[in-house]
Design an enzyme around this catalytic site. Structure first.
Site, PDB file in Angstrom:
ATOM      1  N   GLU A   1       0.813  -1.221   0.000  1.00 21.74           N
ATOM      2  CA  GLU A   1       0.000   0.000   0.000  1.00 21.74           C
ATOM      3  C   GLU A   1       0.852   1.280   0.000  1.00 21.74           C
ATOM      4  O   GLU A   1       0.358   2.350   0.348  1.00 21.74           O
ATOM      5  CB  GLU A   1      -0.933   0.003   1.218  1.00 21.74           C
ATOM      6  CG  GLU A   1      -1.993  -1.080   1.158  1.00 21.74           C
ATOM      7  CD  GLU A   1      -3.081  -0.832   2.185  1.00 21.74           C
ATOM      8  OE1 GLU A   1      -4.169  -0.411   1.792  1.00 21.74           O
ATOM      9  OE2 GLU A   1      -2.818  -1.047   3.380  1.00 21.74           O
TER      10      GLU A   1
ATOM     11  N   HIS B   1      -0.565   5.666   7.612  1.00 22.65           N
ATOM     12  CA  HIS B   1      -1.718   4.839   7.260  1.00 22.65           C
ATOM     13  C   HIS B   1      -1.908   3.835   8.384  1.00 22.65           C
ATOM     14  O   HIS B   1      -0.957   3.152   8.762  1.00 22.65           O
ATOM     15  CB  HIS B   1      -1.502   4.110   5.940  1.00 22.65           C
ATOM     16  CG  HIS B   1      -2.516   3.031   5.699  1.00 22.65           C
ATOM     17  ND1 HIS B   1      -3.870   3.269   5.783  1.00 22.65           N
ATOM     18  CD2 HIS B   1      -2.392   1.709   5.427  1.00 22.65           C
ATOM     19  CE1 HIS B   1      -4.526   2.134   5.565  1.00 22.65           C
ATOM     20  NE2 HIS B   1      -3.656   1.171   5.350  1.00 22.65           N
TER      21      HIS B   1
ATOM     22  N   HIS C   1      -4.839   1.183  10.819  1.00 18.11           N
ATOM     23  CA  HIS C   1      -6.091   0.425  10.901  1.00 18.11           C
ATOM     24  C   HIS C   1      -6.656   0.581  12.305  1.00 18.11           C
ATOM     25  O   HIS C   1      -7.220  -0.359  12.859  1.00 18.11           O
ATOM     26  CB  HIS C   1      -5.840  -1.051  10.578  1.00 18.11           C
ATOM     27  CG  HIS C   1      -5.164  -1.292   9.263  1.00 18.11           C
ATOM     28  ND1 HIS C   1      -4.361  -2.365   9.015  1.00 18.11           N
ATOM     29  CD2 HIS C   1      -5.183  -0.578   8.106  1.00 18.11           C
ATOM     30  CE1 HIS C   1      -3.902  -2.316   7.768  1.00 18.11           C
ATOM     31  NE2 HIS C   1      -4.380  -1.233   7.199  1.00 18.11           N
TER      32      HIS C   1
ATOM     33  N   HIS D   1     -11.606  -0.272   6.498  1.00 21.60           N
ATOM     34  CA  HIS D   1     -10.174  -0.542   6.381  1.00 21.60           C
ATOM     35  C   HIS D   1      -9.366   0.220   7.428  1.00 21.60           C
ATOM     36  O   HIS D   1      -8.684  -0.401   8.244  1.00 21.60           O
ATOM     37  CB  HIS D   1      -9.763  -0.176   4.944  1.00 21.60           C
ATOM     38  CG  HIS D   1      -8.308  -0.362   4.630  1.00 21.60           C
ATOM     39  ND1 HIS D   1      -7.823  -0.291   3.349  1.00 21.60           N
ATOM     40  CD2 HIS D   1      -7.232  -0.601   5.405  1.00 21.60           C
ATOM     41  CE1 HIS D   1      -6.515  -0.497   3.348  1.00 21.60           C
ATOM     42  NE2 HIS D   1      -6.136  -0.679   4.593  1.00 21.60           N
TER      43      HIS D   1
HETATM   44 ZN   LIG Z   1      -4.126  -0.799   5.057  1.00 19.77          ZN
END
Ligand SMILES: [Zn+2]
Length: 221
Positions: free
Chosen positions: A66, A85, A87, A155
Site C-alpha cells: 500500500e 496509514h 487500521h 479498512h
Molecule cells: Zn491498510
C-alpha cells in the site's frame, strides 16, 4: 524510526500500517520502512522511494503493497511532510456508518475541516480493500483533498501532517477522539462538538512537547 514504535505503543499501529516522511533534501522522494511490523522497524529498514512509489534501491527487500498511499499524497499535497496509514479500530465505525467523525475536544481540533470517507468501490468495484495501485492512491489523495485525515471504509485511515511529530500526534488524538465521540453518543442526547471557529483557533504547536516524551519512552524500551 521512533514514530513507528510510538504508534505501536498507543495501539494506533499493530502488525500493519505504516509511517512515512518526505525526504528532507529531495521533496520528490519519501522514506518508509521495508515491509515489516511497525514495532520492529529500525533505521536500517528505512527505504527511499520516488513519488511514483518506485524504490530507489530495493536490494531484494519486500515492499509495502500500500505504499502508493504515501507517494500519491506527497504528489498532490506539497504542504505534507509526513503520512500515517493505520487500521486504528476506534475509527472504523465512523467509516462504515453515516455518523461523521467530528472533533469534540481540544486535542483533536485539527478535525474541524471535516473527515471525508474514501469508498474504494467508487473507483475499483470489488477489491481486496487494499490500495495496491497508483490509481487507487491517487483517488484516496483526491478524497483527502486539503484535510488532515481521511477514513477508508472498512479498512482504516490516512493521516497527514507538516512533520513527523505532528502526524504522530494527530494519529493518536484521532483515535482518542473516536473513542470519546462513541462514548459521548452512547450517553445520549445532543453532543456539543468544537465549533469550526474554535477548531481554527486551536494551535497545538505540532505536538512538540508530547513528542519528546513519546520518543523517549519508545526508545527506552
Ligand atoms: Zn491498510
Amino acid at each position: 524510526m521512533a514514530a513507528n514504535r510510538i504508534l505501536a505503543d498507543y495501539g494506533v499501529l499493530d502488525g500493519y500500517g505504516h509511517v512515512s516522511a518526505r525526504h528532507d533534501r529531495d521533496p520528490n522522494r519519501y522514506l518508509v520502512s521495508r515491509s515489516l511490523a511497525p514495532e520492529l522497524v529500525t533505521a536500517d529498514d528505512i527505504m527511499e522511494y520516488d513519488l511514483d512509489s518506485n524504490p530507489v534501491d530495493a536490494q531484494d527487500r519486500a515492499l509495502y503493497v500500500e505504499r502508493f498511499i504515501h507517494g500519491e499524497i506527497y504528489k498532490v499535497r506539497p504542504d505534507v511532510q509526513a503520512v500515517v496509514h493505520n487500521h486504528s479500530p476506534a475509527v472504523i465505525p465512523f467509516g462504515v456508518t453515516t455518523v461523521p467523525l467530528r472533533p469534540l475536544y481540544h486535542m483533536a481540533a485539527f478535525l474541524w475541516e471535516g473527515v471525508p470517507v474514501f469508498e474504494i468501490r467508487d473507483l475499483a468495484g470489488m477489491t481486496d480493500m487494499l490500495v495496491r495501485s497508483p490509481a487507487l492512491g491517487h483517488a484516496l489523495a483526491q478524497t483527502l483533498s486539503n484535510k488532515a485525515v481521511a477514513l477508508m471504509r472498512g479498512h482504516g485511515a490516512v493521516v497527514v501532517g507538516a512533520s513527523v511529530p505532528e502526524v504522530v500526534g494527530r494519529s493518536i488524538y484521532l483515535q482518542m477522539n473516536a473513542h470519546l465521540q462513541a462514548q459521548a453518543m452512547a450517553l445520549g442526547g445532543p453532543v456539543t462538538y468544537l465549533d469550526p471557529e474554535e477548531g481554527r483557533r486551536v494551535a497545538v504547536g505540532g505536538y512538540q512537547r508530547a513528542w519528546e516524551l513519546w520518543r523517549r519512552k519508545a526508545i527506552a524500551k
